[in-house]
Scaffold this motif. Structure first.
Motif, mmCIF file in Angstrom:
data_model
loop_
_atom_site.group_PDB
_atom_site.id
_atom_site.type_symbol
_atom_site.label_atom_id
_atom_site.label_comp_id
_atom_site.label_asym_id
_atom_site.label_seq_id
_atom_site.Cartn_x
_atom_site.Cartn_y
_atom_site.Cartn_z
ATOM 1 N N TRP A 21 0.805 -1.219 0.000
ATOM 2 C CA TRP A 21 0.000 0.000 0.000
ATOM 3 C C TRP A 21 0.841 1.274 0.000
ATOM 4 O O TRP A 21 0.345 2.348 -0.294
ATOM 5 C CB TRP A 21 -0.978 -0.011 1.179
ATOM 6 N N LEU A 22 2.130 1.152 0.300
ATOM 7 C CA LEU A 22 2.997 2.331 0.289
ATOM 8 C C LEU A 22 3.249 2.836 -1.126
ATOM 9 O O LEU A 22 3.644 3.998 -1.301
ATOM 10 C CB LEU A 22 4.344 2.035 0.947
ATOM 11 N N ALA A 39 -1.748 3.314 -8.982
ATOM 12 C CA ALA A 39 -2.162 4.545 -9.666
ATOM 13 C C ALA A 39 -1.163 5.675 -9.425
ATOM 14 O O ALA A 39 -0.834 6.432 -10.343
ATOM 15 C CB ALA A 39 -3.550 4.957 -9.194
ATOM 16 N N ALA A 40 -0.679 5.786 -8.185
ATOM 17 C CA ALA A 40 0.273 6.845 -7.864
ATOM 18 C C ALA A 40 1.599 6.623 -8.581
ATOM 19 O O ALA A 40 2.201 7.566 -9.110
ATOM 20 C CB ALA A 40 0.489 6.915 -6.354
ATOM 21 N N VAL A 41 2.053 5.379 -8.613
ATOM 22 C CA VAL A 41 3.317 5.077 -9.292
ATOM 23 C C VAL A 41 3.188 5.337 -10.789
ATOM 24 O O VAL A 41 4.066 5.942 -11.405
ATOM 25 C CB VAL A 41 3.731 3.612 -9.028
ATOM 26 N N ALA A 42 2.087 4.903 -11.390
ATOM 27 C CA ALA A 42 1.882 5.099 -12.826
ATOM 28 C C ALA A 42 1.821 6.579 -13.183
ATOM 29 O O ALA A 42 2.270 6.987 -14.262
ATOM 30 C CB ALA A 42 0.601 4.399 -13.267
ATOM 31 N N THR A 68 2.621 11.454 -2.976
ATOM 32 C CA THR A 68 1.731 10.521 -2.288
ATOM 33 C C THR A 68 2.530 9.362 -1.708
ATOM 34 O O THR A 68 2.298 8.934 -0.564
ATOM 35 C CB THR A 68 0.653 9.996 -3.253
ATOM 36 N N VAL A 69 3.473 8.830 -2.464
ATOM 37 C CA VAL A 69 4.301 7.728 -1.980
ATOM 38 C C VAL A 69 5.098 8.161 -0.754
ATOM 39 O O VAL A 69 5.178 7.431 0.248
ATOM 40 C CB VAL A 69 5.245 7.231 -3.097
#
Length: 212
Positions: A185-186, A190-193, A199-200
């Motif tokens: 979950w870290l 979607a955030a990585v893409a 956010t990470v």
């Protein structure tokens, strides 16, 4: 084995959560590692589930020296050798075969093998392991299982992974036989893409603040 256990313990106890990540490119891996380190999370498990994984481990090791990059989902001796050659500082496997254990025995990189049953735990004790991955944790009994086996296997400590989130992580970290957890979950897909590294970093900071 004792020296490898000490090294693995140092890596896993450095933070309450080890992010379990899959990356599509080496560059993405570097950016992700930098975002996690910025949030206080240094030990990172890059799973060998994508073609870019080994290149990412190599790139992270070179470009983000403050990160402790390990290789996850290591299933064979060949993969162990490849991960070690790429610069992985630790090896994680969802289970354990005698071939993989033999390869780990001759490696200088510590391995965290997975176990899920009483018989597997007994076999790992015979092989000299004291720290094990418990996978898939939530699906095979969760924190209640680990709590129940603690009196039977007092020498073992665990890094449970699988189905763990911010909603149930404290259930695991409250157990005396859990030294940390693995969690994806870290690094939300979607955030990585989207390259949303803020956010990470925020999620990493929240995870780093959890008490193990």
């Amino acid at each position: 084995m004792a020296q490898n256990t000490k090294r693995l313990l140092e890596i896993l106890t450095a933070q309450p959560v080890v992010p379990v990540v899959a990356v599509s490119t080496a560059a993405e891996g570097v950016d992700l590692a930098r975002a996690l380190v910025a949030g206080g999370i240094r030990s990172i498990e890059v799973t060998l589930r994508t073609p870019a994984a080994l290149d990412a481990i190599r790139a992270i090791s070179e470009a983000v020296p403050e990160a402790i990059c390990g290789a996850g989902t290591v299933l064979t001796p060949k993969q162990l050798d490849q991960a070690e050659a790429a610069g992985a500082k630790f090896i994680v496997s969802p289970g354990a075969t005698m071939e993989l254990l033999d390869a780990a025995r001759s490696s200088s990189v510590p391995m965290l093998p997975g176990s899920a049953t009483a018989s597997e735990l007994m076999a790992m004790i015979e092989e000299g392991y004291e720290i094990l991955k418990f996978f898939p944790a939530q699906q095979i009994g969760g924190a209640a299982f680990l709590r129940s086996i603690a009196p039977v296997f007092p020498s073992l400590r665990f890094c449970p992974t699988g189905g763990i989130s911010i909603d149930n992580v404290r259930d695991y970290l409250s157990l005396p036989n859990v030294i940390c957890v693995g969690g994806s979950w870290l690094a939300p897909k979607a955030a990585v893409a989207a390259g949303d590294w803020d956010t990470v970093t925020r999620l990493a900071r929240e995870a780093a603040a959890l008490s193990a």
